[in-house]
Design a protein around this motif. Structure first.
Motif, mmCIF file in Angstrom:
data_model
loop_
_atom_site.group_PDB
_atom_site.id
_atom_site.type_symbol
_atom_site.label_atom_id
_atom_site.label_comp_id
_atom_site.label_asym_id
_atom_site.label_seq_id
_atom_site.Cartn_x
_atom_site.Cartn_y
_atom_site.Cartn_z
ATOM 1 N N SER A 39 -112.832 -17.452 -6.310
ATOM 2 C CA SER A 39 -113.120 -18.627 -5.495
ATOM 3 C C SER A 39 -113.512 -19.772 -6.397
ATOM 4 N N GLY A 40 -113.616 -20.967 -5.867
ATOM 5 C CA GLY A 40 -114.038 -22.106 -6.668
ATOM 6 C C GLY A 40 -112.863 -22.975 -7.021
ATOM 7 N N ARG A 41 -112.721 -23.266 -8.326
ATOM 8 C CA ARG A 41 -111.775 -24.291 -8.738
ATOM 9 C C ARG A 41 -110.320 -23.914 -8.492
ATOM 10 N N THR A 42 -109.987 -22.623 -8.464
ATOM 11 C CA THR A 42 -108.589 -22.255 -8.270
ATOM 12 C C THR A 42 -108.247 -22.050 -6.798
ATOM 13 N N GLY A 43 -109.270 -22.028 -5.949
ATOM 14 C CA GLY A 43 -109.006 -21.831 -4.526
ATOM 15 C C GLY A 43 -109.103 -20.373 -4.136
ATOM 16 N N ALA A 44 -109.613 -20.114 -2.955
ATOM 17 C CA ALA A 44 -109.815 -18.736 -2.514
ATOM 18 C C ALA A 44 -108.477 -18.040 -2.310
ATOM 19 N N GLY A 45 -108.486 -16.727 -2.564
ATOM 20 C CA GLY A 45 -107.317 -15.921 -2.277
ATOM 21 C C GLY A 45 -106.357 -15.750 -3.419
ATOM 22 N N PHE A 88 -123.384 -20.693 -18.171
ATOM 23 C CA PHE A 88 -123.783 -21.685 -17.183
ATOM 24 C C PHE A 88 -124.043 -23.014 -17.900
ATOM 25 N N ARG A 89 -123.920 -24.108 -17.141
ATOM 26 C CA ARG A 89 -124.206 -25.418 -17.712
ATOM 27 C C ARG A 89 -125.041 -26.224 -16.723
ATOM 28 N N LEU A 90 -125.709 -27.247 -17.240
ATOM 29 C CA LEU A 90 -126.593 -28.067 -16.426
ATOM 30 C C LEU A 90 -125.767 -28.953 -15.494
ATOM 31 N N LYS A 91 -126.053 -28.859 -14.200
ATOM 32 C CA LYS A 91 -125.350 -29.658 -13.202
ATOM 33 C C LYS A 91 -126.192 -30.843 -12.727
ATOM 34 N N SER A 92 -127.457 -30.590 -12.398
ATOM 35 C CA SER A 92 -128.343 -31.656 -11.949
ATOM 36 C C SER A 92 -129.781 -31.246 -12.215
ATOM 37 N N TRP A 93 -130.684 -32.214 -12.100
ATOM 38 C CA TRP A 93 -132.085 -31.943 -12.407
ATOM 39 C C TRP A 93 -132.966 -32.948 -11.686
ATOM 40 N N SER A 94 -134.238 -32.582 -11.576
ATOM 41 C CA SER A 94 -135.253 -33.458 -10.997
ATOM 42 C C SER A 94 -136.539 -33.224 -11.758
ATOM 43 N N THR A 95 -137.617 -33.856 -11.328
ATOM 44 C CA THR A 95 -138.896 -33.642 -12.012
ATOM 45 C C THR A 95 -139.410 -32.231 -11.814
ATOM 46 N N ASP A 96 -138.917 -31.540 -10.781
ATOM 47 C CA ASP A 96 -139.447 -30.215 -10.455
ATOM 48 C C ASP A 96 -138.450 -29.075 -10.607
ATOM 49 N N GLY A 97 -137.228 -29.372 -11.019
ATOM 50 C CA GLY A 97 -136.282 -28.269 -11.109
ATOM 51 C C GLY A 97 -134.931 -28.671 -11.639
ATOM 52 N N VAL A 98 -134.039 -27.676 -11.688
ATOM 53 C CA VAL A 98 -132.685 -27.879 -12.212
ATOM 54 C C VAL A 98 -131.707 -27.068 -11.373
ATOM 55 N N GLY A 141 -106.787 -11.818 -13.194
ATOM 56 C CA GLY A 141 -107.260 -10.664 -13.930
ATOM 57 C C GLY A 141 -108.500 -10.893 -14.750
ATOM 58 N N HIS A 142 -109.217 -11.978 -14.483
ATOM 59 C CA HIS A 142 -110.423 -12.224 -15.267
ATOM 60 C C HIS A 142 -111.355 -13.124 -14.473
ATOM 61 N N PHE A 143 -112.616 -12.740 -14.377
ATOM 62 C CA PHE A 143 -113.612 -13.543 -13.687
ATOM 63 C C PHE A 143 -114.650 -13.959 -14.712
ATOM 64 N N ARG A 180 -116.498 -21.415 -15.318
ATOM 65 C CA ARG A 180 -115.361 -20.540 -15.025
ATOM 66 C C ARG A 180 -114.185 -20.909 -15.924
ATOM 67 N N GLU A 181 -114.471 -21.038 -17.225
ATOM 68 C CA GLU A 181 -113.438 -21.328 -18.221
ATOM 69 C C GLU A 181 -112.728 -20.029 -18.562
ATOM 70 N N MET A 182 -111.394 -20.011 -18.398
ATOM 71 C CA MET A 182 -110.659 -18.761 -18.496
ATOM 72 C C MET A 182 -110.699 -18.120 -19.873
ATOM 73 N N THR A 183 -110.974 -18.896 -20.926
ATOM 74 C CA THR A 183 -111.064 -18.272 -22.248
ATOM 75 C C THR A 183 -112.466 -17.763 -22.547
ATOM 76 N N TYR A 184 -113.418 -17.996 -21.623
ATOM 77 C CA TYR A 184 -114.738 -17.404 -21.817
ATOM 78 C C TYR A 184 -114.574 -15.887 -21.783
ATOM 79 N N PRO A 185 -114.971 -15.173 -22.849
ATOM 80 C CA PRO A 185 -114.524 -13.781 -23.009
ATOM 81 C C PRO A 185 -115.268 -12.745 -22.183
ATOM 82 N N LEU A 186 -116.418 -13.088 -21.614
ATOM 83 C CA LEU A 186 -117.217 -12.095 -20.906
ATOM 84 C C LEU A 186 -117.261 -12.434 -19.424
ATOM 85 N N GLY A 187 -117.631 -11.448 -18.628
ATOM 86 C CA GLY A 187 -117.636 -11.687 -17.197
ATOM 87 C C GLY A 187 -118.478 -10.668 -16.463
#
Length: 774
Positions: A26-32, A618-628, A36-38, A634-641
């Motif tokens: 799911s996500g960037r490629t669309g559900a369904g 994981f990477r930083l998406k957003s932040w505030s004074t109290d959290g992130v 062979g790699h997550f 989901r980069e396909m060459t990332y070797p672990l899953g």
């Protein structure tokens, strides 16, 4: 002798993750879409908020909070059944006695007083305190090596009269423990109890350049004992302890494991003998999670030392209502205060948890012992012992120059005692730039510039530099392997794997600790390191809080400092125009390549509002004074899953049921205590430990160990027991063992789990010809 098992096992894991896992993505490629790699791990998003203990209790109860990390919620009602807890080592309780006091002038008087105070503290009702008058705790992997002395220390305190002292205290936990027993905390007392968080014990020894672990023995109990107790020794005692410590960290135990264990015991004896500072107990860190179905979390692995702040937690945890993806909500007690930079930042509770998810070190801590396990590297080690000359370092290998970081050829006549060959599993950084050999090598240059020399020193990096500089003989890039993976029909992924040889001298004895000392890897790109260097050089910021205060400049923050953001943008634009690259990379990176790097970084920062670029899951998406909020990469060459580290969820434990001696033969029988996944929950199972025993679909890795000690406590032998076909573990004592008193310490470990071992100490007597022991 090479260690090919480690490299082969990791290669098989990477191949399995890349080639055989078939999921609905799911996500960037669309559900369904079946692929062979997550890549990355289970949650699509991780939200971390500062939550008060009172609010955390409510959030855990109603499952709006999946886990509370690093602190204990304030439950005003009974803890709901679906809210579970895990325990790890939280803090030490250390007693300091003023040797200048007339009452504590001698070691004998101090030790007697320490036993009495410990006995008194043990009568208290303070929650979270465990009386344990020895610096090695059951959460340390080397606890087994000290079991006889732990038992002796407990017995000595148990028979000591409880002292009625004026006791001072430092730290919230210490104050609570002292008040629980004595009613109040005394001012100006010459006996003071201090609570020392385990993070403080390790922090000064950690180094984050290239996501290295700092000192690779940082999780050992004897190292914690040294950090806690050495400052209380007099000059003579400190000299003796330092001599043993140096032998341990340089692997100077030619007699094998028995000699090394004996050195560890000698070090702790030297640290505890004078009783100026003694460990009287510890407090577990208790962390809670909600495991209700469907809104809760499951598959939670944690670390014996770091608890849920460990990398293994964010690499295993998932939501019960999703096989994968979903939004994970975590809480910590305090709002983020430490700066966010990958060199000497992320030092508070939220920062540690963030960095565990954003960073991707070459190796991560093995959750239940003091060693390390491969994450983004594979390695093979070759060591030479007892041969003159050792391993010749290739003349073309490189070594940084302290103070400048310039990479120089080692030339002829350089030798090492160990060669470690690494395969570095590369993947793109968050700004889209490809990881190259320059990224793999630059952390060495960076550390040698900032950790050593006098011109631009960063004290936070000094311990890591000192450990590496005296051992690193050279680094040689052998080649870059290029591999094509077929992920699904019509979809191929190309991965690049730099192969690098690292030559070392005087490396520690444990092979994985050797590999973790200075692996060729970086979780941040060279151009980000260079940009931070430039900001510090120009006086715009400092890497560490200590240096920021000393120089009266901001603590370098790549995300939340608008003024620094503007300066970094200007610097990156200037460097793009110039095609700038550091001196150490002049021969590895062209001006055009550098311009592309700076352009990509500027675009990323402009789009995302920050410069925190890494290559982790994981990477930083957003932040505030109290959290992130962090999002999965989901980069396909990332070797672990997903599934890569699931073996560390619910670690099995061996329990010794029986240990008997008949003459020279000792027979041990044990059970396997296991938690297995079953339906929507778990099943507890305990069964005799046989060769056929397995943990569900996982075969058990069974390791046994025994120590043979003489009457003086000297380690004579450390070896494995023989595992018989009927499940019995046997030991045949040496026939030539002289008459006398001996101790045999026994333990069995499953899947590397050395925490809180079911260990036994047998005290035996060898009879001589006269009918009595010598």
């Amino acid at each position: 002798m090479g260690s090919k098992f480690s490299r082969g096992r990791c290669r098989a894991t990477a191949a399995l993750v890349l080639a055989t896992a078939v999921v609905l993505f799911s996500g960037r490629t669309g559900a369904g879409h079946s692929i062979g790699h997550f890549p990355s791990y289970y949650p699509d998003e991780i939200r971390i908020d500062a939550v008060t203990p009172e609010a955390a209790a409510g959030g855990l109860a109603d499952a709006t909070l999946h886990a509370y990390v690093g602190a204990v919620p304030t439950f005003t009602q009974p803890v709901p059944g679906e809210v579970k807890s895990v325990k790890s080592l939280g803090a030490f309780l250390v007693l300091s006695l003023d040797a200048k006091s007339r009452r504590f002038a001698s070691a004998q008087a101090r030790c007697a007083a320490a036993r009495g105070i410990a006995a008194a503290l043990g009568d208290g009702k303070a929650d979270g305190f465990v009386l344990h008058p020895y610096p090695i705790t059951p959460y340390h992997a080397d606890y087994l090596h000290h079991l006889d002395r732990v038992e002796a220390a407990r017995a000595a305190v148990g028979s000591a009269p409880a002292a009625a002292e004026r006791i001072g205290a430092k730290g919230r936990l210490a104050e609570a423990v002292v008040r629980a027993r004595f009613g109040s905390v005394a001012d100006g007392a010459d006996a003071i109890v201090e609570s020392v968080p385990v993070e403080d014990v390790m922090s000064a020894a950690a180094g984050r350049v290239g996501a290295w672990p700092g000192l690779p023995w940082i999780r050992e109990g004897w190292f914690h004992a040294y950090r806690l107790l050495a400052p209380g020794l007099d000059d003579a005692g400190r000299g003796a302890a330092d001599e043993i410590y140096q032998r341990l960290i340089h692997g100077e135990s030619r007699g094998g494991l028995a000699e090394r264990v004996d050195l560890e015991r000698r070090l702790v004896a030297a640290l505890t003998g004078g009783c100026s500072r003694t460990v009287v107990g510890y407090a577990p860190r208790v962390e809670f999670s909600n495991e209700a179905y469907p809104p809760g979390a499951e598959n939670i692995a944690y670390d014996a030392i770091d608890g849920l702040s460990a990398p293994v937690f964010v690499r295993t945890v998932k939501l019960k209502e999703y096989p994968w993806n979903g939004k994970l909500h975590l809480g910590v007690r305090d709002a983020p205060a430490a700066a966010w930079n990958p060199v000497a930042g992320f030092t508070d509770g939220m920062g540690r948890l963030m960095w565990a998810a954003i960073a991707d070190p070459a190796m991560i801590p093995f959750p239940f012992n003091a060693s390390w396990m491969m994450n983004r590297i594979q390695f093979e080690a070759s060591k030479v012992e007892g041969r003159s000359g050792g391993i010749k370092v290739p003349a073309e290998a490189l070594r940084p120059e302290p103070g400048s970081g310039r990479l120089q050829r080692v030339g002829d006549w350089a030798f090492a005692s160990e060669k470690v060959t690494y395969d570095a599993m590369a993947s793109p950084f968050d700004d889209g730039t490809e990881e190259t050999v320059a990224d793999v090598l630059y952390p060495y240059a960076f550390l040698y510039r900032w950790g050593g020399g006098d011109a631009a020193r960063e004290p936070a990096l000094a311990p890591a530099f000192a450990a590496i500089e005296e051992r690193l003989a050279g680094v040689k890039v052998v080649r870059v392997n290029r591999t094509t993976h077929t992920i699904a029909e019509g979809l191929e992924v190309v991965t690049r794997t730099p192969v690098v040889e690292v030559y070392l001298r005087d490396a520690p004895g444990d092979e994985t600790q050797v590999a973790a000392l200075a692996p060729p890897w970086s979780t941040v790109p060279w151009h980000l390191l260079a940009l931070m260097e430039a900001a510090v050089d120009r006086g715009d910021a400092a890497f560490s809080e200590t240096e920021a205060r000393r120089r009266n400049v901001p603590w370098l923050d790549l995300v939340r400092d608008p003024a620094l953001q503007a300066k970094l943008q200007d610097l990156a634009a200037q460097f793009e125009r110039e095609g700038y690259r550091p001196v150490a990379l002049q021969d590895l990176v062209s001006a055009d390549e550098a311009r592309e790097r700076w352009h990509s970084l500027r675009e990323y920062a402009a789009k995302n509002g920050h410069f925190l670029v890494a290559n982790g899951p994981f990477r930083l998406k957003s932040w505030s004074t109290d959290g992130v909020v962090l999002e999965a990469v989901r980069e396909m060459t990332y070797p672990l899953g997903f599934g890569t580290f699931d073996r560390f969820v619910y670690p099995p434990r061996a329990v010794i049921d029986e240990a008997t001696q008949n003459g020279n033969r000792i027979v041990v029988r044990a059970s396997a205590d296991m938690t297995l996944k079953g339906g929507r929950g778990t099943i507890h199972r305990r069964e005799p430990l046989l060769h056929s025993t397995a943990r569900g679909t996982y075969p058990l890795l069974v390791v046994s160990r025994y120590l043979l000690l003489d009457a003086a406590g000297k380690v004579l032998k450390v070896d494995k027991m023989d595992w018989q076909a009927d499940g019995a573990f046997t030991i045949n004592l040496p026939q030539d063992l002289p008459p006398g008193e001996y101790t045999v310490i026994l333990a069995v470990f499953l899947d590397g789990n050395a925490v809180e071992p079911s260990a036994k100490a047998l005290h035996i007597r060898r009879i001589g010809a006269s009918g009595a022991p010598d």
